[in-house]
Design a protein around this motif. Structure first.
Motif, PDB file in Angstrom:
ATOM      1  N   ASP A 158      44.944 132.186  49.628  1.00 36.39           N
ATOM      2  CA  ASP A 158      43.478 132.163  49.699  1.00 36.39           C
ATOM      3  C   ASP A 158      42.872 131.794  48.345  1.00 36.39           C
ATOM      4  OD1 ASP A 158      43.314 132.818  52.395  1.00 36.39           O
ATOM      5  OD2 ASP A 158      43.535 134.960  51.966  1.00 36.39           O
ATOM      6  N   VAL A 159      43.453 132.283  47.254  1.00 35.71           N
ATOM      7  CA  VAL A 159      42.946 131.946  45.922  1.00 35.71           C
ATOM      8  C   VAL A 159      43.103 130.451  45.668  1.00 35.71           C
ATOM      9  CG1 VAL A 159      43.250 132.338  43.451  1.00 35.71           C
ATOM     10  CG2 VAL A 159      43.395 134.260  45.040  1.00 35.71           C
ATOM     11  N   VAL A 160      44.227 129.882  46.089  1.00 37.79           N
ATOM     12  CA  VAL A 160      44.442 128.444  45.935  1.00 37.79           C
ATOM     13  C   VAL A 160      43.380 127.667  46.702  1.00 37.79           C
ATOM     14  CG1 VAL A 160      46.051 126.549  46.308  1.00 37.79           C
ATOM     15  CG2 VAL A 160      46.907 128.786  45.624  1.00 37.79           C
ATOM     16  N   LYS A 161      43.201 128.006  47.961  1.00 34.55           N
ATOM     17  CA  LYS A 161      42.241 127.272  48.793  1.00 34.55           C
ATOM     18  C   LYS A 161      40.817 127.393  48.247  1.00 34.55           C
ATOM     19  CE  LYS A 161      44.727 127.647  53.203  1.00 34.55           C
ATOM     20  NZ  LYS A 161      44.648 128.164  54.593  1.00 34.55           N
ATOM     21  N   TYR A 162      40.416 128.604  47.916  1.00 38.36           N
ATOM     22  CA  TYR A 162      39.035 128.817  47.495  1.00 38.36           C
ATOM     23  C   TYR A 162      38.746 128.189  46.140  1.00 38.36           C
ATOM     24  CZ  TYR A 162      38.721 132.182  51.332  1.00 38.36           C
ATOM     25  OH  TYR A 162      38.723 132.774  52.564  1.00 38.36           O
ATOM     26  N   SER A 163      39.703 128.254  45.211  1.00 43.01           N
ATOM     27  CA  SER A 163      39.458 127.668  43.893  1.00 43.01           C
ATOM     28  C   SER A 163      39.356 126.143  43.977  1.00 43.01           C
ATOM     29  CB  SER A 163      40.575 128.071  42.931  1.00 43.01           C
ATOM     30  OG  SER A 163      41.830 127.593  43.370  1.00 43.01           O
TER      31      SER A 163
END
Length: 467
Positions: free
Chosen positions: A168-173
């Motif tokens: 999720d951190v990868v996608k959102y960033s």
């Protein structure tokens, strides 16, 4: 007696003559030795004969000291250009403070905040160093290097987040980086450029904007298909497998499209992405050497990797401590840090009424994230055995779709004014406010959200039928 006297006198005269000749010969020999010594000394001082023993002993300390002085002077010049050559240099002390905070086990939110501050000047300096290298490598290699290192911060953060299995951190960033470039960077540039050139007509070449808009729309299609497929197929193991296969296949074609875009930009249609205003100015020169730039770039990349690891490892602690969702931190805060270089450069060019360059910076960076970094993350996750897809959930994908559409409409007429910048900037503020009030847990942002919706819908329709 006379003959004996004559013999003695002749011997004395011959001895005197021999003595005189010996003195003259000795003097000449001494003069020859002195002359040879003079010649050896004079020749030894030339660069071709610095290896002679006498000259080396006397001159080596001078040469070494001169070389050391020159190296020290070059290092100080590079230090001034690289470290002190930016207004963001005041943030460099945050780097050792972040390392010290992690080493002495200070509060994890402090490590996160200091790491973010330290990443800001590093991202800007990486862009500067790639520009310096481009002076020596030429436009083609320089363009590829800029394409690779322009978003180095986002790529490194994404890799560390993948390593920690924080998909999720990868996608959102990465999603936030696209939104930041299209709305915040471009909007601020158009706003500042319009106010600084309020009495001038600001125009730009639409061809470059059209090419980047097409790439962004293609990336949007690849993001929307897994989302629509999820809502059309429902929740289950077959859905997850099919979505993952679709995402990986789409990622491969996205990378192919980006390679074609690089070839289009740097080879076949270079004039589309060139700026006539750049050709009119004096040619700029590099301020540091090529290998020095490579050395500084390697060192800063290592520091960026270290700080990125701190950011990924402390993001949840900062979220809990500050009462801010991880979604807001990933979509808003991290991209602002990663896009510091693009933001500063784009505004500077807009103030000089060079909108073609500003559009190239902001749109080019957004296209690079959408068509290169995002699919590359999916492929790398595939190699690492991590199941990452292109489904960015409904709210995030909807924000991306409206952002691309609004940007495309804003740039359709080839002219600009400050009101367009105001609109784009306000759009970014509204989206940021949306994610600020979003308090969804990370694990509910994708599949479980849909399960709750389907469960509520089935209960509702069952109640209606039995009623």
């Amino acid at each position: 007696m006379g003959s004996q006297e004559d013999f003695i006198i002749n011997n004395i005269e011959n001895g005197i003559d021999d003595h005189r000749k010996g003195l003259v010969s000795g003097t000449n020999n001494m003069n020859g030795v002195d002359q040879n010594n003079k010649e050896q000394w004079s020749v030894g001082k030339t660069p071709q004969n610095l290896s002679s023993s006498m000259v080396r002993k006397k001159s080596d300390p001078i040469i070494v000291s001169n070389v050391r002085f020159q190296m020290l002077r070059n290092f100080l010049n590079n230090l001034q250009e690289v470290i002190l050559g930016t207004k963001l240099a005041v943030l460099f002390p945050a780097i050792p403070l972040a390392i010290a905070a992690d080493f002495y086990h200070f509060g994890r939110p402090w490590v996160f905040a200091l790491s973010l501050l330290g990443l800001t000047p590093l991202a800007e300096r990486v862009s500067f160093l790639t520009e310096q290298i481009a002076y020596f490598t030429g436009p083609t290699v320089g363009g590829l290097l800029n394409a690779t290192c322009g978003n180095a911060t986002e790529m490194i953060i994404a890799l560390f987040a993948l390593h920690e299995n924080k998909i999720d951190v990868v996608k959102y960033s990465l999603l936030g980086s696209i939104l930041s470039n299209l709305l915040l960077v471009l909007g601020t540039s158009l706003l500042c450029g319009g106010l600084a050139n309020i009495k001038k007509e600001q125009r730009y070449d639409r061809k470059q904007a059209d090419v980047n808009s097409l790439l962004l729309l293609l990336g949007l299609l690849c993001h929307m298909l897994p989302l629509m497929f999820r809502y059309a197929s429902g929740v289950g193991d077959s859905y997850a497998t099919s979505t993952l296969q679709l995402s990986r296949t789409s990622s491969i074609f996205m990378l192919i499209a980006y390679v074609a875009y690089i070839f289009f930009q740097l080879k076949t249609h270079r004039q589309v992405f060139g700026s006539e205003e750049e050709d009119d100015e004096d040619e700029e020169k590099a301020v540091i050497g090529c290998w020095s730039a490579f050395g500084w770039l390697a060192g800063m990349t290592i520091i960026i990797a270290l700080l990125s690891e701190y950011v990924v490892g402390t993001i949840e602690a900062a979220s809990n401590s500050w009462g801010i969702s991880v979604t807001f931190i990933s979509i808003i805060l991290l991209p602002i840090v990663g896009n510091a270089a693009e933001h500063a450069g784009s505004i500077i060019f807009a103030l000089k009424n060079k909108l073609d360059i500003s559009l190239g910076v902001s749109l080019g960076s957004a296209s690079q994230i959408s068509m290169f970094v995002v699919p590359l993350s999916v492929i790398v996750a595939w190699i690492m055995g991590i199941e990452m897809d292109l489904d960015f959930s409904l709210l995030e994908t909807g924000s991306l779709a409206f952002t691309i559409i609004i940007t495309a409409f804003t740039l359709q007429d080839g002219t600009s004014h400050y009101l367009k910048g105001v609109i784009l900037f306000l759009c970014y503020i509204i989206i940021a406010a949306c994610f600020f009030v979003d308090k969804r847990p990370m694990n509910d942002s994708n599949g479980s959200n849909l399960e709750n919706v389907l469960e509520l819908s089935s209960n509702y329709y069952a109640g209606v039928l039995f009623a």
